[in-house]
Scaffold this active site. Structure first.
Site, PDB file in Angstrom:
ATOM      1  N   LYS A   1       0.854  -1.182   0.000  1.00  0.00           N
ATOM      2  CA  LYS A   1       0.000   0.000   0.000  1.00  0.00           C
ATOM      3  C   LYS A   1       0.897   1.240   0.000  1.00  0.00           C
ATOM      4  O   LYS A   1       1.503   1.583   1.006  1.00  0.00           O
ATOM      5  CB  LYS A   1      -0.937   0.054   1.212  1.00  0.00           C
ATOM      6  CG  LYS A   1      -2.073   1.089   1.001  1.00  0.00           C
ATOM      7  CD  LYS A   1      -2.596   1.670   2.293  1.00  0.00           C
ATOM      8  CE  LYS A   1      -1.797   2.821   2.810  1.00  0.00           C
ATOM      9  NZ  LYS A   1      -1.857   4.055   1.959  1.00  0.00           N
TER      10      LYS A   1
ATOM     11  N   GLU B   1       9.748   1.408  10.816  1.00  0.00           N
ATOM     12  CA  GLU B   1      10.804   2.405  10.603  1.00  0.00           C
ATOM     13  C   GLU B   1      10.116   3.747  10.702  1.00  0.00           C
ATOM     14  O   GLU B   1       9.333   4.120   9.829  1.00  0.00           O
ATOM     15  CB  GLU B   1      11.477   2.194   9.241  1.00  0.00           C
ATOM     16  CG  GLU B   1      12.830   2.866   9.132  1.00  0.00           C
ATOM     17  CD  GLU B   1      12.731   4.334   8.772  1.00  0.00           C
ATOM     18  OE1 GLU B   1      12.863   5.183   9.695  1.00  0.00           O
ATOM     19  OE2 GLU B   1      12.499   4.638   7.606  1.00  0.00           O
TER      20      GLU B   1
ATOM     21  N   CYS C   1      13.784  10.896   7.392  1.00  0.00           N
ATOM     22  CA  CYS C   1      13.875  10.614   8.820  1.00  0.00           C
ATOM     23  C   CYS C   1      15.315  10.545   9.299  1.00  0.00           C
ATOM     24  O   CYS C   1      15.565  10.588  10.509  1.00  0.00           O
ATOM     25  CB  CYS C   1      13.130   9.320   9.161  1.00  0.00           C
ATOM     26  SG  CYS C   1      13.487   7.956   8.060  1.00  0.00           S
TER      27      CYS C   1
ATOM     28  N   GLU D   1      10.375  16.231  15.211  1.00  0.00           N
ATOM     29  CA  GLU D   1      10.710  16.036  13.801  1.00  0.00           C
ATOM     30  C   GLU D   1       9.898  17.011  12.946  1.00  0.00           C
ATOM     31  O   GLU D   1       8.680  16.893  12.839  1.00  0.00           O
ATOM     32  CB  GLU D   1      10.415  14.594  13.378  1.00  0.00           C
ATOM     33  CG  GLU D   1      10.858  14.294  11.966  1.00  0.00           C
ATOM     34  CD  GLU D   1      10.691  12.834  11.599  1.00  0.00           C
ATOM     35  OE1 GLU D   1      11.584  12.293  10.916  1.00  0.00           O
ATOM     36  OE2 GLU D   1       9.670  12.228  11.986  1.00  0.00           O
TER      37      GLU D   1
END
Length: 456
Positions: free
Chosen positions: A157, A232, A266, A358
């Site tokens: 997906k 992750e 990331c 982040e």
């Protein structure tokens, strides 16, 4: 079709619609799992050499369409064309690497009294891969290639905003000879298609890359079925620069360490920690590099940084950079597109949101430190632990700090984080499990132990 049944793909550099694709429903996921289950049984029964040969053909097909895939990535994700070519090449290389492991996926013979004991590595069955929008092609391959090589079927997906390259990869897999139903791509909304994949009892494992918040939901829902999960997730990676480092090299490398893919990475080194005695000199060296970054049309070969993925992401980044903050700013286009300039903030409180959360955009903070212990404490002062860099000429210090920083991927005097032949993954809230590297295939297997008695 209504918006809930379709996905509109925008070019982030122009805001123009480049495609509209159907959005999968929960029923579509159920149908896909049935097809995948049948295909997986046939795939696992093939001789290992035949599976490897088909995966190599898939790699060749990707290579033959590398430029097409790259240009599609430019249109749907706003990646610079050079980066997009690397990404398509990474898919090709990972398929080749995984194919090489098919015939080496061996068990062990363990000494026991009274017989022979062996272990067998068996495929899990159907694996669901939920890929993000920041690196649509390579991260999709990180889960798909080793899962297929280990004998599993894969349902991928892709993110709602970037389904096009994934759909094309599925077509290329069929053209290469992979069985129907073995590798299926289901574009769809996360709460619908993604959730159905996570909660489906016929899916043995979920590989998810995305935000920590959503990753926690995936883990919680998967745990209800004791489903294997690899996550992750986010990062807030440090770039630690000691006074004894090659400051010119460290400053030259720092901009693209957090501006690559417009900071939507990331692993981005968005917390630049500089020893106080070198702080002013480092900023003087850093400023020209930030101000000269070429931001613009991602299809232009000379462009270094493209747009952000969406209006939502642009507004998120803007929320972190308030008018009262000082720093170094580059330039970005005005008009259509989701543009934000390269930005380095100074004088920021180490506990401020922009310093610990982040941002996922082209924004970094520079924080001073006095000694090694303070550098390590600052580096570890976030919920994340994915990657980081250490700049020093002192080998002992490099080793000490590498051991002390709580992160899964560190580099010394460089910003390298990800190679398909080395492990990748995070500490703390940056994830669970490891991807890539020599053990990638075993993460998609179950170990079965068999004892054979030799006694009459």
């Amino acid at each position: 079709m209504s918006a809930e049944h379709t996905l509109e793909v925008l070019n982030p550099a122009t805001e123009e619609v480049v495609a509209t694709v159907p959005a999968a429903t929960a029923a579509d996921v159920d149908t896909a799992v049935v097809r995948a289950t049948r295909a997986q049984a046939r795939w696992a029964a093939l001789a290992p050499g035949d599976r490897a040969r088909l995966l190599r053909r898939f790699a060749v097909a990707v290579d033959e369409h590398l430029e097409e895939l790259a240009r599609s990535e430019v249109r749907e994700a706003g990646h610079t064309v050079g980066n997009a070519r690397w990404e398509a090449g990474n898919v090709r290389d990972l398929l080749d690497y995984a194919a090489g492991g098919v015939e080496r996926l061996t068990g062990r013979q363990i000494p026991v009294p009274g017989g022979l004991d062996v272990t067998i590595l068996e495929p899990l069955g159907v694996v669901g891969v939920i890929a993000p929008w920041n690196f649509p092609m390579p991260i999709a391959a990180w889960g798909t290639a080793p899962a297929l090589a280990a004998g599993n079927a894969v349902i991928l997906k892709p993110a709602e905003t970037t389904p096009l390259t994934a759909l094309r990869l599925a077509e290329l897999a069929l053209e290469a000879g992979l069985p129907e139903g073995l590798f299926q791509v289901l574009p769809g909304h996360g709460p619908v298609a993604g959730n159905a994949l996570v909660e489906h009892p016929g899916v043995a494992k979920i590989v998810f890359t995305g935000s920590t918040a959503v990753g926690k939901q995936v883990l919680a829902k998967g745990s209800a079925l004791l489903k294997r999960v690899t996550l992750e997730l986010g990062g807030k990676s440090p770039n630690i620069v000691f006074a004894d480092a090659d400051l010119e090299a460290a400053a030259a490398a720092a901009p693209m360490a957090f501006l690559d893919n417009s900071g939507q990475d990331c692993c981005a080194r968005t917390r630049i920690l500089v020893q106080r005695s070198a702080y002013d000199r480092f900023l003087d060296l850093l400023a020209p590099g930030i101000e000269s970054v070429r931001v613009g049309d991602p299809a232009d070969e000379q462009t270094q940084m493209g747009p952000l993925i969406s209006k939502v992401q642009l507004n998120r980044v803007r929320s972190y950079v308030t008018d009262d903050l000082n720093g170094i700013r580059g330039k970005a286009p005005e008009g259509p597109g989701f543009w934000f300039p390269p930005t380095v903030l100074t004088g920021v409180d180490p506990h401020a949101r922009v310093a610990v959360e982040e941002v996922f955009g082209p924004v970094a903070v520079v924080l001073p430190f006095e000694e090694e212990a303070e550098a390590v404490a600052l580096a570890n002062a976030t919920d994340y632990g994915l990657s980081g860099s250490i700049w020093t000429r002192d080998v002992g210090r490099a080793l000490r700090v590498s051991q002390a920083v709580r992160a899964g991927n560190l580099s010394v005097n460089s910003h390298s984080s990800v190679r398909y032949w080395t492990p990748f993954g995070g500490f703390k809230q940056s994830g669970i499990g490891r991807e890539l590297g020599p053990d990638a295939l075993t993460a998609f297997t179950e170990t079965k132990n068999v004892f054979i008695s030799t006694e009459a």
